[in-house]
Design a protein around this motif. Structure first.
Motif, PDB file in Angstrom:
ATOM      1  N   ILE A 121       0.861  -1.177   0.000  1.00 41.51           N
ATOM      2  CA  ILE A 121       0.000   0.000   0.000  1.00 41.51           C
ATOM      3  C   ILE A 121       0.894   1.223   0.000  1.00 41.51           C
ATOM      4  CG2 ILE A 121      -1.874   1.201   1.153  1.00 41.51           C
ATOM      5  CD1 ILE A 121      -2.614  -1.559   0.158  1.00 41.51           C
ATOM      6  N   ARG A 122       0.949   1.904  -1.125  1.00 38.15           N
ATOM      7  CA  ARG A 122       1.896   2.999  -1.284  1.00 38.15           C
ATOM      8  C   ARG A 122       1.343   4.346  -0.830  1.00 38.15           C
ATOM      9  NH1 ARG A 122       3.209   0.723  -7.306  1.00 38.15           N
ATOM     10  NH2 ARG A 122       4.344  -1.144  -6.651  1.00 38.15           N
ATOM     11  N   GLY A 123       0.075   4.375  -0.537  1.00 39.89           N
ATOM     12  CA  GLY A 123      -0.524   5.626  -0.111  1.00 39.89           C
ATOM     13  C   GLY A 123      -1.942   5.736  -0.621  1.00 39.89           C
ATOM     14  N   THR A 124      -2.545   6.898  -0.447  1.00 39.34           N
ATOM     15  CA  THR A 124      -3.915   7.113  -0.890  1.00 39.34           C
ATOM     16  C   THR A 124      -3.993   8.396  -1.703  1.00 39.34           C
ATOM     17  OG1 THR A 124      -4.504   8.333   1.120  1.00 39.34           O
ATOM     18  CG2 THR A 124      -4.815   5.945   1.135  1.00 39.34           C
ATOM     19  N   LEU A 125      -4.960   8.427  -2.608  1.00 38.72           N
ATOM     20  CA  LEU A 125      -5.142   9.565  -3.510  1.00 38.72           C
ATOM     21  C   LEU A 125      -6.615   9.928  -3.532  1.00 38.72           C
ATOM     22  CD1 LEU A 125      -3.009   8.045  -6.403  1.00 38.72           C
ATOM     23  CD2 LEU A 125      -2.258   9.875  -4.859  1.00 38.72           C
ATOM     24  N   LEU A 126      -6.920  11.210  -3.394  1.00 43.85           N
ATOM     25  CA  LEU A 126      -8.301  11.642  -3.283  1.00 43.85           C
ATOM     26  C   LEU A 126      -8.531  12.862  -4.167  1.00 43.85           C
ATOM     27  CD1 LEU A 126     -10.822  10.855  -1.525  1.00 43.85           C
ATOM     28  CD2 LEU A 126     -10.136  12.713   0.017  1.00 43.85           C
ATOM     29  N   LYS A 127      -9.441  12.746  -5.130  1.00 45.22           N
ATOM     30  CA  LYS A 127      -9.773  13.877  -6.004  1.00 45.22           C
ATOM     31  C   LYS A 127     -10.608  14.877  -5.221  1.00 45.22           C
ATOM     32  CE  LYS A 127     -12.084  15.013 -10.386  1.00 45.22           C
ATOM     33  NZ  LYS A 127     -10.977  15.812 -10.939  1.00 45.22           N
TER      34      LYS A 127
END
Length: 455
Positions: A353-359
């Motif tokens: 899990i490399r991280g999270t991305l949120l538009k």
């Protein structure tokens, strides 16, 4: 005597299924591969908002399976699966055709659930497929056109009120997107953009609660108020009924009604019906009725069957139902299928899990990388797009979409290199975003160099 069937059938063309097929082709898998999906096109769901609001086009976000699999040797069958017989090793389709398999990959994902809310299925818009995006866009444009033509203030208010149900990542991304582009659409028709009213209705006290994007909550709450029109956040509000012209919700033990002609449903998913129908005991499922699989992504009772993505839970390893997980599981399944065909040992799946991305609106996003680095705004948008574009299936499609996006978003936008250059370069290096990282980093470094020369 029956001739043994040596072929692998993949059911479901989402991230897990498609990338299993592509990796098998890349690794020169020695058996035939059949991919079955009811849709003609693959839907890159994390970028469906960009398709919806016009930031990206059809070929980038919803490319055809035939195009993606051209030259791969994978056979694509567009059909709906009617039933799966694990004992007879057969997949039956609604067309009447059926396929036997030596190995099966289940990658059916999940489906929208309406939690038995009255009228939700009939009156709320889901947002899961290309067809959903097209239907919602047409509906919204019609409501805006009606609003600009009416003199009735009460009627116009209803037409311009949009309610998004669900404060998870999907709801937050949808509300932020709407609050940015609906005012522009309405202004183009001659309307007053301040009349647009976007409401995010969440049953919990906090948005993103229990979500993998939880660390980004403060950023998200702040950014939701910076959109073209601020978003009204109704927390502790549970939808109880949805009508064509209103939504009812329970808040503080009281039933309240909000007049609206547009309710969008992003309030959860459930296990695919075909997965529920499989003869797998409750002991070999999780609390959400998903299939339990071993560390090598195999069913406990049927080791010839592999499964990945939203329809499974890995034993003793809790993983979020995200694209990056399904993508990596597809690669692992392909590797183990090849090992099995060659008589080699299977290896446990490795998912990072490399991280999270949120538009968070048009050209803005938030990124949490490895829980050590956070960035928001336009730099977050660059990281999010760059990361997702490197996951687009097949090298040719990836390069085409990537270069088009970089040219539009980086080369032609007026970025302030002193503000964003350093952060973007650092973040891209952390994400390891392949060709996008190289192009973005080079361009920004050049911009910084040019800026220094002018100084």
């Amino acid at each position: 005597m029956n001739t043994p069937v040596y072929q692998t059938v993949i059911v479901g063309g989402g991230f897990a299924g498609l990338f299993t097929a592509l990796h098998l082709a890349h690794e020169h898998y020695p058996r035939s591969v059949i991919l079955i999906d009811k849709e003609e096109r693959f839907c890159f769901k994390p970028l469906l908002y960009e398709y919806f609001d016009g930031e990206m086009d059809t070929l980038q976000v919803v490319p055809g399976f035939s195009e993606l699999l051209k030259g791969s040797g994978v056979i694509f069958v567009q059909d709906t699966v009617e039933s799966i017989d694990l004992d007879q090793k057969a997949v039956k389709l609604t067309s009447g055709n059926s396929y036997n398999y030596s190995n099966l990959v289940l990658a059916l994902g999940s489906v929208t659930t309406y939690h038995q809310v009255e009228g939700a299925k009939e009156n709320a818009f889901p947002f899961w497929t290309q067809e959903d995006a097209i239907a919602l866009e047409r509906h919204l444009r019609d409501r805006l056109q009606q609003a600009v033509q009416t003199e009735d203030l009460e009627q116009r208010r209803k037409l311009l009120t949009v309610v998004v149900v669900g404060g998870g990542a999907s709801g937050v991304e949808m509300a932020a997107t709407l609050a940015d582009f609906l005012p522009h659409w309405y202004s183009a028709l001659g309307g007053n953009q301040s009349e647009i009213h976007v409401v995010l209705l969440n049953p919990g006290k906090q948005i993103l609660n229990g979500d993998i994007n939880d660390p980004l909550r403060e950023i998200a709450e702040r950014e939701l108020q910076k959109r073209a029109v601020p978003i009204e956040l109704l927390t502790g509000a549970e939808a109880t009924a949805i009508h064509p012209n209103a939504i009812e919700y329970k808040r503080n033990q009281q039933i309240e009604t909000l007049a609206t002609y547009t309710t969008i449903w992003t309030a959860g998913t459930s296990t695919h019906p075909l997965i529920k129908d499989l003869p797998i005991s409750k002991e070999h499922r999780d609390h959400r009725d998903r299939l339990l699989v071993t560390s090598t992504m195999q069913l406990l009772d049927f080791p010839e069957v592999f499964a990945g993505g939203d329809c499974v839970a890995v034993q003793d390893n809790s993983l979020p139902p995200t694209a990056q997980v399904a993508y990596q599981q597809g690669a692992n399944i392909a590797s183990n299928l090849k090992a099995l065909a060659l008589g080699k040992d299977l290896k446990p799946a490795q998912v990072n899990i490399r991280g999270t991305l949120l538009k968070l609106g048009i050209n803005e996003a938030a990124a949490n990388l490895f829980n050590v680095f956070e960035v928001a705004g336009e730099p977050g948008h660059l990281i999010r797009h760059g990361t997702y574009l490197t996951l687009l299936p097949t090298a040719i499609h990836d390069f085409k979409a990537t270069t088009e996006w970089v040219d539009e978003e980086i080369f032609h936008h007026h970025l302030n290199p002193q503000d964003v250059g350093k952060k973007v370069v650092q973040a891209v290096e952390l994400v390891g975003a392949g060709v996008v990282g190289v192009l973005v980093a080079r361009k920004l470094l050049k911009m910084l160099g040019d800026e220094q020369k002018r100084d």
